[in-house]
Design a protein around this motif. Structure first.
Motif, short mmCIF file in Angstrom:
data_model
loop_
_atom_site.label_atom_id
_atom_site.label_comp_id
_atom_site.label_asym_id
_atom_site.label_seq_id
_atom_site.Cartn_x
_atom_site.Cartn_y
_atom_site.Cartn_z
N TYR A 73 0.82 -1.20 0.00
CA TYR A 73 0.00 0.00 0.00
C TYR A 73 0.86 1.25 0.00
CZ TYR A 73 -3.80 -3.21 1.02
OH TYR A 73 -4.69 -4.22 0.96
N GLU A 74 1.94 1.23 0.75
CA GLU A 74 2.83 2.39 0.78
C GLU A 74 3.48 2.60 -0.58
OE1 GLU A 74 6.74 4.21 3.05
OE2 GLU A 74 5.66 2.57 3.98
N ARG A 75 3.92 1.52 -1.22
CA ARG A 75 4.52 1.65 -2.56
C ARG A 75 3.51 2.23 -3.55
NH1 ARG A 75 6.78 -3.59 -1.87
NH2 ARG A 75 5.21 -4.41 -3.29
N ASN A 76 2.26 1.77 -3.48
CA ASN A 76 1.23 2.31 -4.37
C ASN A 76 0.99 3.79 -4.10
OD1 ASN A 76 0.87 -0.15 -5.61
ND2 ASN A 76 -0.89 -0.72 -4.38
N ALA A 77 0.94 4.17 -2.82
CA ALA A 77 0.73 5.57 -2.48
C ALA A 77 1.90 6.43 -2.97
CB ALA A 77 0.56 5.72 -0.97
N LEU A 78 3.11 5.93 -2.81
CA LEU A 78 4.28 6.67 -3.30
C LEU A 78 4.28 6.77 -4.82
CD1 LEU A 78 7.02 5.34 -0.87
CD2 LEU A 78 6.04 7.64 -0.93
N ALA A 79 3.80 5.75 -5.49
CA ALA A 79 3.74 5.78 -6.95
C ALA A 79 2.78 6.87 -7.42
CB ALA A 79 3.32 4.42 -7.50
N ARG A 80 1.71 7.11 -6.66
CA ARG A 80 0.78 8.18 -7.02
C ARG A 80 1.43 9.56 -6.90
NH1 ARG A 80 -2.60 4.44 -4.68
NH2 ARG A 80 -2.60 5.37 -2.63
N CYS A 81 2.49 9.67 -6.11
CA CYS A 81 3.20 10.95 -5.98
C CYS A 81 3.95 11.30 -7.26
CB CYS A 81 4.17 10.90 -4.80
SG CYS A 81 3.35 10.83 -3.19
N ARG A 90 6.57 16.75 -5.33
CA ARG A 90 6.68 15.30 -5.20
C ARG A 90 7.21 14.91 -3.83
NH1 ARG A 90 9.94 14.17 -9.37
NH2 ARG A 90 8.19 14.45 -10.77
N SER A 91 8.22 15.63 -3.33
CA SER A 91 8.77 15.31 -2.01
C SER A 91 7.75 15.60 -0.91
CB SER A 91 10.09 16.04 -1.76
OG SER A 91 9.89 17.43 -1.66
N ASP A 92 6.95 16.67 -1.07
CA ASP A 92 5.89 16.95 -0.10
C ASP A 92 4.87 15.81 -0.07
OD1 ASP A 92 7.03 19.32 0.65
OD2 ASP A 92 5.59 20.61 -0.41
N CYS A 93 4.51 15.31 -1.25
CA CYS A 93 3.57 14.20 -1.34
C CYS A 93 4.14 12.97 -0.64
CB CYS A 93 3.27 13.88 -2.80
SG CYS A 93 2.21 12.44 -3.05
N GLU A 94 5.38 12.66 -0.91
CA GLU A 94 6.01 11.49 -0.27
C GLU A 94 6.08 11.65 1.24
OE1 GLU A 94 9.72 11.18 -2.36
OE2 GLU A 94 8.76 10.37 -4.16
N ARG A 98 4.47 9.12 4.06
CA ARG A 98 5.32 8.46 5.05
C ARG A 98 5.08 8.95 6.48
NH1 ARG A 98 9.80 8.83 0.88
NH2 ARG A 98 9.93 6.70 0.09
N SER A 99 4.56 10.16 6.63
CA SER A 99 4.44 10.73 7.98
C SER A 99 3.10 10.39 8.60
CB SER A 99 4.59 12.26 7.90
OG SER A 99 3.40 12.82 7.39
N SER A 100 2.93 10.90 9.79
CA SER A 100 1.65 10.73 10.48
C SER A 100 0.80 11.96 10.21
CB SER A 100 1.89 10.53 11.97
OG SER A 100 2.60 11.64 12.48
N ALA A 101 0.65 12.30 8.94
CA ALA A 101 -0.16 13.45 8.56
C ALA A 101 -1.61 13.22 8.96
CB ALA A 101 -0.05 13.67 7.04
N THR A 102 -2.35 14.31 9.07
CA THR A 102 -3.77 14.22 9.36
C THR A 102 -4.46 13.53 8.19
OG1 THR A 102 -3.64 16.28 10.60
CG2 THR A 102 -5.83 15.55 9.94
#
Length: 121
Positions: A73-81, A90-94, A98-102
């Protein structure tokens, strides 16, 4: 001699058939559940929901569904970035992935939104 080999393999063959039948029942059950969930989707999206349920069932029958491994799931989410064109975006998206964003919203509701605050000096 050939009959002896056949009878020796028969229990294994029966076990495989039983496992395949159980897997087929699970796929049918999940498909029924997915189709039922489409009833709560707005009418304009219902056809797409039913198509997705059918595609998921087909993928399950052919063994193409992903595992529940969270790294997938994380790889898929990063691919969407990769949709972001600038390295900063792109780095903000990543970082959000990866973080505990809201996190708000749901897949069922149309999407999951991740929000992160970055202080600017």
């Amino acid at each position: 001699m050939a009959l002896h080999r056949f009878t020796a393999l028969l229990p294994a063959a029966l076990l495989l058939c039983a496992g395949a039948a159980q897997a087929a029942n699970e796929v049918r059950s999940q498909y029924s559940s997915d189709r039922a969930a489409c009833a709560s989707v707005p009418a304009e999206s219902r056809a797409a929901c039913v198509r997705e349920a059918g595609a998921a069932a087909q993928a399950a029958r052919t063994g193409q569904l992903s595992s529940s491994d969270t790294s997938i799931y994380e790889r898929n989410a990063l691919a969407r970035c990769e949709a972001f064109k600038t390295p900063h975006d792109r780095s903000d998206c990543e970082a959000r992935v990866r973080s505990s964003a809201t996190v708000s919203g749901s897949v069922e509701g149309g999407g999951v939104l991740r929000e992160a605050t970055t202080p600017v000096q």
